[in-house]
Design an enzyme around this catalytic site. Structure first.
Site, PDB file in Angstrom:
ATOM      1  N   GLY A 284      -8.156 -10.369   2.654  1.00  0.00           N
ATOM      2  CA  GLY A 284      -6.715 -10.539   2.717  1.00  0.00           C
ATOM      3  C   GLY A 284      -6.158 -10.330   4.116  1.00  0.00           C
ATOM      4  O   GLY A 284      -6.896 -10.203   5.103  1.00  0.00           O
TER       5      GLY A 284
ATOM      6  N   CYS B 251       0.821  -1.211   0.000  1.00  0.00           N
ATOM      7  CA  CYS B 251       0.000   0.000   0.000  1.00  0.00           C
ATOM      8  C   CYS B 251       0.857   1.263   0.000  1.00  0.00           C
ATOM      9  O   CYS B 251       0.450   2.299  -0.517  1.00  0.00           O
ATOM     10  CB  CYS B 251      -0.908   0.019   1.229  1.00  0.00           C
ATOM     11  SG  CYS B 251      -2.177  -1.272   1.219  1.00  0.00           S
TER      12      CYS B 251
ATOM     13  N   GLU C 296       6.325  -1.467  11.980  1.00  0.00           N
ATOM     14  CA  GLU C 296       5.205  -2.369  11.679  1.00  0.00           C
ATOM     15  C   GLU C 296       5.748  -3.675  11.094  1.00  0.00           C
ATOM     16  O   GLU C 296       6.695  -3.681  10.307  1.00  0.00           O
ATOM     17  CB  GLU C 296       4.210  -1.693  10.741  1.00  0.00           C
ATOM     18  CG  GLU C 296       4.789  -1.216   9.412  1.00  0.00           C
ATOM     19  CD  GLU C 296       4.654  -2.253   8.319  1.00  0.00           C
ATOM     20  OE1 GLU C 296       4.056  -3.316   8.569  1.00  0.00           O
ATOM     21  OE2 GLU C 296       5.165  -1.995   7.222  1.00  0.00           O
ATOM     22  N   PRO C 297       5.164  -4.811  11.505  1.00  0.00           N
ATOM     23  CA  PRO C 297       5.727  -6.112  11.121  1.00  0.00           C
ATOM     24  C   PRO C 297       5.254  -6.637   9.767  1.00  0.00           C
ATOM     25  O   PRO C 297       5.874  -7.549   9.222  1.00  0.00           O
ATOM     26  CB  PRO C 297       5.235  -7.033  12.246  1.00  0.00           C
ATOM     27  CG  PRO C 297       3.933  -6.430  12.675  1.00  0.00           C
ATOM     28  CD  PRO C 297       4.091  -4.940  12.505  1.00  0.00           C
ATOM     29  N   GLN C 298       4.161  -6.079   9.201  1.00  0.00           N
ATOM     30  CA  GLN C 298       3.602  -6.661   7.975  1.00  0.00           C
ATOM     31  C   GLN C 298       4.566  -6.595   6.802  1.00  0.00           C
ATOM     32  O   GLN C 298       4.572  -7.468   5.942  1.00  0.00           O
ATOM     33  CB  GLN C 298       2.292  -5.946   7.590  1.00  0.00           C
ATOM     34  CG  GLN C 298       1.115  -6.261   8.494  1.00  0.00           C
ATOM     35  CD  GLN C 298       1.046  -5.326   9.687  1.00  0.00           C
ATOM     36  OE1 GLN C 298       1.871  -4.422   9.805  1.00  0.00           O
ATOM     37  NE2 GLN C 298       0.078  -5.540  10.564  1.00  0.00           N
TER      38      GLN C 298
END
Length: 426
Positions: free
Chosen positions: A197, A58, A120-122
């Protein structure tokens, strides 16, 4: 070989431009093949397509490449054509990095230091998916494999050795916090999630913890939507049912891979009318957008995009900076290790040639020694001839160089020979 990267992210390009370069996971392989094909036809040797990996989230789209020489202009032109924009527009919003700069960037991205949400881990999972796609496309070579494996190792060390992760607030958590500011009691709200998702699952997990009155999940593939809905005790909807059901929901979170908006201005206007203008809280986490931008202008609609959430995820500055400093030190070490490996790779062909030549000399002298033994020469004579033959072969080139060239060249050769052959044993 060299490595370089070209990309756009949330700090350099607006949301709508990033949307033009958003690739779903199943698009990564064909897109990589298109890039490598274009670059191999451009190069002098059509068979020498560069190693390539495409990361698309994103917040960023980045291409990592490795070849004998970088070709940033060609890569940018290809990227501009792919996104349907002019090269000059893309250039004004993009960045390119080379060598240790590209390595440092990859390590920072993997560690969450370059994210909209610090730590952030994503992103690490998204990078691993991008690398798998490149490997399956046959585009991941030795250099990029090393780059990304080392970036994953650095990211793991950053997460375990620093407090980066503890100072991050995910997009999902930020959405819950903003919704709580609009609705006094989330337990009385009805929440709709569009998509099935990883990001929607994360958002649903956060909202489900607040025990809303009703949760629904709408997805293009009903079976996948039903599977996620079962996990949260939610209702599964078809996307086609949304226009008729939109007014029922107080909170709408959307994140799909659709190239066109899922929710239009007219649908939201009708929903507001049916709700008698009770407010709707909407979060569009998709790139490109799932919700038409014009919806933002409607009264009683509170619409947030991924860029809007940036200010909602800021945490204590002092604590963050201390963690960042620790992480940057770990990354520095990782970059040094990778560049050292890259530099050593330049000597690998020479080392292989030396081993090959030495093996050839050894084989020749062994064959000669076996013939001497077969004709009855003594073992001492054979060993003497074997050692002398190998020594002469090893020194022949060196002795020839010492007797050729001008005085300065011979002096340099002599210094090199002294370092190689006359070092004292420690």
């Amino acid at each position: 070989m060299t490595v370089w990267a070209l990309g756009i992210n949330h700090t350099t390009a607006p949301l709508d431009l990033r949307g033009r370069f958003a690739f779903a996971l199943d698009q990564l392989q064909p897109t990589l093949l298109s890039l490598r094909d274009a670059m191999s036809h451009r190069s002098a040797s059509a068979s020498q397509a560069p190693e390539a990996t495409l990361l698309s989230t994103c917040n960023r789209t980045e291409i990592y490449l490795s070849s004998a020489t970088p070709d940033v202009d060609m890569t940018l032109d290809w990227m501009a054509r792919t996104g349907g924009v002019s090269p000059s527009l893309l250039r004004s919003h993009s960045y390119s990095l080379h060598g240790d700069g590209a390595a440092r960037h990859a390590f920072r991205v993997a560690s969450g230091l370059d994210s909209m949400v610090l730590g952030e881990p994503q992103i690490l999972g998204q990078m691993k998916s991008a690398v798998r796609a490149a490997e399956e496309a046959g585009a991941l070579g030795t250099t990029l494999h090393q780059l990304f494996q080392r970036s994953f190792a650095v990211a793991k060390e950053v997460r375990t050795s620093t407090e980066i992760g503890s100072h991050s607030i995910s997009m999902a958590a930020a959405a819950v916090r903003l919704a709580s500011q609009l609705f006094e009691d989330l337990a009385r709200t009805k929440v709709l999630f569009i998509g099935a998702g990883e990001m929607i699952e994360l958002a649903a997990t956060h909202f489900a913890a607040k025990k809303p009155a009703h949760i629904a999940i709408a997805n293009r593939t009903l079976e996948r939507g039903e599977k996620l809905a079962t996990h949260f005790g939610a209702e599964a909807l078809k996307l086609a049912d949304l226009p008729a059901r939109l007014h029922e929901f107080d909170i709408i979170i959307s994140c799909t891979a659709s190239s066109l908006p899922i929710i239009g201005l007219g649908a939201v206007e009708r929903a507001l009318k049916a709700r008698r203008h009770h407010p709707i809280f909407m979060v569009d986490l998709a790139v490109p957008r799932d919700i038409e931008p014009e919806v933002q202008a409607l009264e009683d609609v509170y619409l947030y995009t991924v860029d809007d959430l940036a200010t909602a995820v800021q945490t204590a500055q002092a604590n963050r900076q201390a963690a960042v400093a620790q992480a940057e030190a770990i990354i520095d070490t990782g970059v040094q290790g990778f560049m050292s490996w890259m530099n050593q790779r330049g000597t690998v062909p020479l080392i292989q040639q030396l081993h090959s030549q030495a093996d050839a000399w050894r084989a020749q002298e062994l064959a000669r020694a076996r013939k001497m033994l077969a004709r009855g020469d003594s073992v001492d004579e054979v060993l003497e001839a074997l050692s002398r033959g190998i020594t002469q072969k090893m020194l022949h080139g060196t002795m020839a160089e010492l007797h050729t060239g001008d005085a300065l060249q011979r002096e340099r050769t002599a210094q090199t020979v002294s370092k190689l052959f006359l070092r004292k044993e420690r």
